[in-house]
Enzyme design. Sequence first.
Site, short mmCIF file in Angstrom:
data_model
loop_
_atom_site.label_atom_id
_atom_site.label_comp_id
_atom_site.label_asym_id
_atom_site.label_seq_id
_atom_site.Cartn_x
_atom_site.Cartn_y
_atom_site.Cartn_z
N LYS A 17 68.08 13.50 49.39
CA LYS A 17 68.10 14.71 48.56
C LYS A 17 67.84 15.92 49.45
CE LYS A 17 65.21 16.62 44.79
NZ LYS A 17 64.19 16.27 43.79
N ASP B 138 61.10 10.60 43.59
CA ASP B 138 61.63 11.53 44.59
C ASP B 138 60.48 11.92 45.51
OD1 ASP B 138 63.55 11.41 42.53
OD2 ASP B 138 64.24 13.46 42.89
N LYS C 83 71.80 13.65 46.57
CA LYS C 83 71.34 14.56 45.53
C LYS C 83 71.20 15.95 46.10
CE LYS C 83 67.57 15.36 42.21
NZ LYS C 83 66.37 14.79 41.56
#
Length: 249
Positions: A162, A100, A194
């Site tokens: 995300k 991430d 996400k």
Amino acid sequence: MPRRDQQEARTALRCLDLTALGAGVDRAAITSLCERAVTAHGPVAAVCLHGRWAELALDRLVGTPVRVASVANFPDGRSDIAAAVREVRVIEKAGAHEVDVVIPHRVVGTDTPLLRRFLTEVRAAAGPMTLKFILETGLLTEVSRIRNAAEEAVGAGADFIKTSTGMVPVNATPEAAAVMLDVIAAHDGRCGFKASGGIRRLEDAATYIALARARFGEGWVGPDRFRIGASGLRDALLAVLASPTAPGG
């Protein structure tokens, strides 16, 4: 039979990235995190932690389906491309399944060439890892900047986009999620989504599940395309799943 809230809790649990990203994390905390990732109601999707803990988590999770994710360029989202690439390569070498990466959100809308170089080089460095680009939508503030960041990240080959690090005053919001999901829909739903930051109750998670279902249908909402990043949500979900079911269940 299971109540609707229990069905939603089960969906959220299997899409959950259980996180340990605080300053006080140590070996014992990572061991506990990995133990908590496999529950009586099924495993979470992944654990998300700093890269230095990736090998320990991989060892603790052998034999389970839980994936190991690490963070890079976190949490500040610096514009130093070389540093971000080095960090991602170290994480890939450690064997993590996912990474991430915080994008340099401060340059969104002002330095597109730099943003594109960052995204392209990080995508290459990530190799086979599942790559989630963190947009930090709470700091982008304007819908046009959120949309621009999402377009650039998806266009660069993100596996997921995300919302947030969870480290700023405004994190995931339904409004930002709707913009991101619109961009994903414009790219045929190939990129995942996400939601992260401030999601502590089943009701919070259900909001994002509903937004995704509305665009892509029931089958899209699974760990391959939909995640929720949270440290405290697990226990709330397990409490719902442990409560008595409807008569006849």
